[in-house]
Design a protein around this motif. Structure first.
Motif, PDB file in Angstrom:
ATOM      1  N   GLU A  35       0.595  -1.327   0.227  1.00 46.52           N
ATOM      2  CA  GLU A  35      -0.065  -0.034   0.171  1.00 46.52           C
ATOM      3  C   GLU A  35       1.447   1.183  -0.447  1.00 46.52           C
ATOM      4  O   GLU A  35       0.578   1.958  -0.870  1.00 46.52           O
ATOM      5  N   LEU A  36       1.486   1.293   1.317  1.00 45.95           N
ATOM      6  CA  LEU A  36       2.881   2.220   1.220  1.00 45.95           C
ATOM      7  C   LEU A  36       3.330   2.803  -0.383  1.00 45.95           C
ATOM      8  O   LEU A  36       3.538   3.682  -1.363  1.00 45.95           O
ATOM      9  N   VAL A  37       4.109   1.680  -1.390  1.00 43.19           N
ATOM     10  CA  VAL A  37       4.839   1.913  -2.094  1.00 43.19           C
ATOM     11  C   VAL A  37       4.248   2.143  -3.345  1.00 43.19           C
ATOM     12  O   VAL A  37       5.062   2.704  -4.120  1.00 43.19           O
ATOM     13  N   GLY A  38       2.631   2.321  -3.262  1.00 41.08           N
ATOM     14  CA  GLY A  38       0.936   2.345  -4.405  1.00 41.08           C
ATOM     15  C   GLY A  38       1.095   3.971  -4.220  1.00 41.08           C
ATOM     16  O   GLY A  38       0.336   4.169  -4.783  1.00 41.08           O
ATOM     17  N   LEU A  39       1.407   4.324  -3.082  1.00 35.00           N
ATOM     18  CA  LEU A  39       0.813   5.920  -2.890  1.00 35.00           C
ATOM     19  C   LEU A  39       0.811   6.766  -3.719  1.00 35.00           C
ATOM     20  O   LEU A  39       2.453   6.243  -4.677  1.00 35.00           O
ATOM     21  N   ASN A  40       0.533   7.688  -4.977  1.00 35.72           N
ATOM     22  CA  ASN A  40       0.544   8.569  -5.744  1.00 35.72           C
ATOM     23  C   ASN A  40       1.010   9.492  -4.502  1.00 35.72           C
ATOM     24  O   ASN A  40       0.028  10.249  -4.000  1.00 35.72           O
ATOM     25  N   MET A  41       1.385  10.893  -5.640  1.00 34.65           N
ATOM     26  CA  MET A  41       1.346  12.376  -4.908  1.00 34.65           C
ATOM     27  C   MET A  41      -0.341  12.343  -4.779  1.00 34.65           C
ATOM     28  O   MET A  41      -0.801  13.441  -3.067  1.00 34.65           O
ATOM     29  N   ASN A  42      -1.700  11.986  -5.438  1.00 36.46           N
ATOM     30  CA  ASN A  42      -2.986  12.688  -4.881  1.00 36.46           C
ATOM     31  C   ASN A  42      -3.410  12.269  -3.763  1.00 36.46           C
ATOM     32  O   ASN A  42      -4.764  12.352  -3.458  1.00 36.46           O
ATOM     33  N   SER A  43      -2.541  11.028  -3.445  1.00 44.47           N
ATOM     34  CA  SER A  43      -3.363  10.089  -2.420  1.00 44.47           C
ATOM     35  C   SER A  43      -2.685  10.550  -1.042  1.00 44.47           C
ATOM     36  O   SER A  43      -3.998  10.650  -0.317  1.00 44.47           O
ATOM     37  N   ILE A  44      -2.267  11.804  -0.893  1.00 43.46           N
ATOM     38  CA  ILE A  44      -2.116  13.030   0.472  1.00 43.46           C
ATOM     39  C   ILE A  44      -3.275  14.340  -0.008  1.00 43.46           C
ATOM     40  O   ILE A  44      -3.253  14.953  -0.969  1.00 43.46           O
ATOM     41  N   GLN A  45      -4.182  14.247   0.800  1.00 41.62           N
ATOM     42  CA  GLN A  45      -5.202  15.198   0.810  1.00 41.62           C
ATOM     43  C   GLN A  45      -5.449  15.456   1.922  1.00 41.62           C
ATOM     44  O   GLN A  45      -5.939  15.435   2.688  1.00 41.62           O
ATOM     45  N   LEU A  46      -6.068  17.023   1.369  1.00 37.05           N
ATOM     46  CA  LEU A  46      -5.683  18.153   2.630  1.00 37.05           C
ATOM     47  C   LEU A  46      -7.271  18.625   2.432  1.00 37.05           C
ATOM     48  O   LEU A  46      -7.986  18.831   1.809  1.00 37.05           O
ATOM     49  N   ASP A  47      -7.635  18.213   4.294  1.00 32.70           N
ATOM     50  CA  ASP A  47      -8.750  18.296   3.747  1.00 32.70           C
ATOM     51  C   ASP A  47      -9.672  19.386   5.496  1.00 32.70           C
ATOM     52  O   ASP A  47      -9.567  19.105   6.393  1.00 32.70           O
ATOM     53  N   GLY A  48     -10.180  20.590   5.289  1.00 35.83           N
ATOM     54  CA  GLY A  48     -10.123  21.193   6.029  1.00 35.83           C
ATOM     55  C   GLY A  48      -9.049  21.500   7.344  1.00 35.83           C
ATOM     56  O   GLY A  48      -9.366  21.667   8.179  1.00 35.83           O
ATOM     57  N   GLY A  49      -7.991  21.877   7.186  1.00 35.02           N
ATOM     58  CA  GLY A  49      -6.886  22.301   8.066  1.00 35.02           C
ATOM     59  C   GLY A  49      -6.332  20.697   8.713  1.00 35.02           C
ATOM     60  O   GLY A  49      -5.311  20.741   8.952  1.00 35.02           O
ATOM     61  N   ILE A  50      -6.596  18.975   7.714  1.00 32.45           N
ATOM     62  CA  ILE A  50      -6.589  17.764   8.293  1.00 32.45           C
ATOM     63  C   ILE A  50      -6.007  17.107   7.083  1.00 32.45           C
ATOM     64  O   ILE A  50      -6.568  17.323   6.107  1.00 32.45           O
TER      65      ILE A  50
END
Length: 359
Positions: free
Chosen positions: A209-224
């Motif tokens: 799961e970690l090596v499959g992460l992409n840049m858009n896997s990280i999402q900012l939602d309301g400061g979280i």
């Protein structure tokens, strides 16, 4: 090999393995793809089948000649370890022109055959033969006649190996101390490795799961800040990053190379030194390097991402977290899988009572 695409949904290295199998076995993989099994699961089946069919080739046998004795002979053959052949794409420089070109090479790695590995290979073959019988390729299932008395008599539930909180902190601190000993300023790989460790310990995600992460896997939602994890069976789960993990990840993303990244790897979150998507093997090697630096005890000598997953689960339950919550964080389809960690908590209680003495 002219046609290297069995399916464009799979890595080319796995395509190359599957294309060696009989057509009837390739149909099994088409079923797996249709069922949206994860790429890593499909890869594991491909590796297991390659090992089995390579063994059949040495015996001059084919799919229709397989019986229980042959299966038993195969498992005895790999009992103490085996060689796995994998396809790897390497970049080479032409000494005359200076141009860089890519080519596929086959490499061989020696693998220990663990008890879990034996069970997985048995499960893989069972699935294959059931499929072949169901589709009338074979008249009978040779796995039904096969028995492994050793595995059956010694089948025990093993308590997961995990790090204590202090050991986990020492592992994180080892990233900085390792690079300081190299007497160089902080490199982007140092930021990367710290972020990887904290993601494992914060989310309990699997290495695939970690090596499959992409840049858009990280999402900012309301400061979280959250990470979207694609788990087994294509199931997504969204996990919040605590402040420590968030700071480490944001620091890495600022340092992450932008130049020299091949087009097909530009979306990858974690890159290796060649600026391509980081592999599972590279993650394992990094963890072991820092485990040595941290001088962790013998139980952590063979540190792995899965042991960090065990660590998160154990610490959460030790802190009194609900079992269902831990199940959702880890992405277990069944709560019975999560319950194995309650054995760890119970064993800790037993040891605490034993230490009371009274003698």
């Amino acid at each position: 090999m002219q046609d290297t695409f069995f399916s464009r949904r799979l890595p080319e290295s796995i395509n190359r393995i599957i294309l060696r199998f009989p057509d009837e076995v390739q149909e099994f993989f088409l079923e797996m793809i249709s069922a949206e099994r994860s790429k890593q699961t499909i890869a594991n089946y491909a590796y297991d089948f390659a090992l089995f069919f390579d063994y059949l080739d040495t015996k001059g046998s084919d799919l229709h000649q397989i019986d229980s004795r042959m299966i038993k002979s195969f498992f005895r053959h790999i009992e103490n370890g085996y060689e796995r052949k994998v396809w790897v794409k390497v970049r080479k420089k032409d000494p005359a022109s200076g141009f860089i070109h890519e080519e596929w090479v086959e490499r061989t790695h020696y693998r220990e055959n663990t008890r879990a590995g034996k069970r997985r290979k048995q499960a893989s073959l069972r699935s294959l033969f059931r499929f072949l019988v169901k589709n009338r390729v074979l008249d009978r299932d040779p796995m039904e006649e096969y028995e492994d008395a050793t595995l059956r008599s010694r089948n025990q539930t093993k308590v997961p190996v995990f790090l204590t909180r202090d050991e986990a902190l020492r592992l994180i601190e080892a990233v900085a101390s390792y690079h300081q000993k190299k007497k160089r300023s902080a490199s982007w790989t140092e930021y990367r490795d710290r972020a990887i460790l904290l993601l494992f310990l914060n989310t309990g995600m699997r290495v695939s799961e970690l090596v499959g992460l992409n840049m858009n896997s990280i999402q900012l939602d309301g400061g979280i800040l959250r990470v979207v994890v694609l788990g087994k069976g294509g199931k997504e789960r969204m996990l919040k990053l605590n402040q420590t993990a968030r700071s480490a990840l944001e620091a890495y993303m600022k340092q992450r190379p932008r130049d020299g990244v091949p087009k097909e790897h530009q979306d990858a979150l974690f890159l290796n030194k060649n600026r391509t998507r980081m592999s599972r093997k590279a993650v394992y090697e990094a963890l072991r390097k820092y485990a040595r630096e941290a001088s962790l005890p013998p139980k952590a000598a063979n540190i792995s991402p899965h042991k960090l997953r065990h660590t998160l689960a154990t610490l959460l339950l030790s802190n009194g977290e609900n079992l269902r919550v831990v199940q959702e964080i880890l992405g277990h389809s069944s709560i019975q899988t999560t319950q194995i960690y309650t054995h760890v908590i119970n064993s800790e209680k037993d040891e605490a009572l034993d230490r009371l003495g009274w003698s």
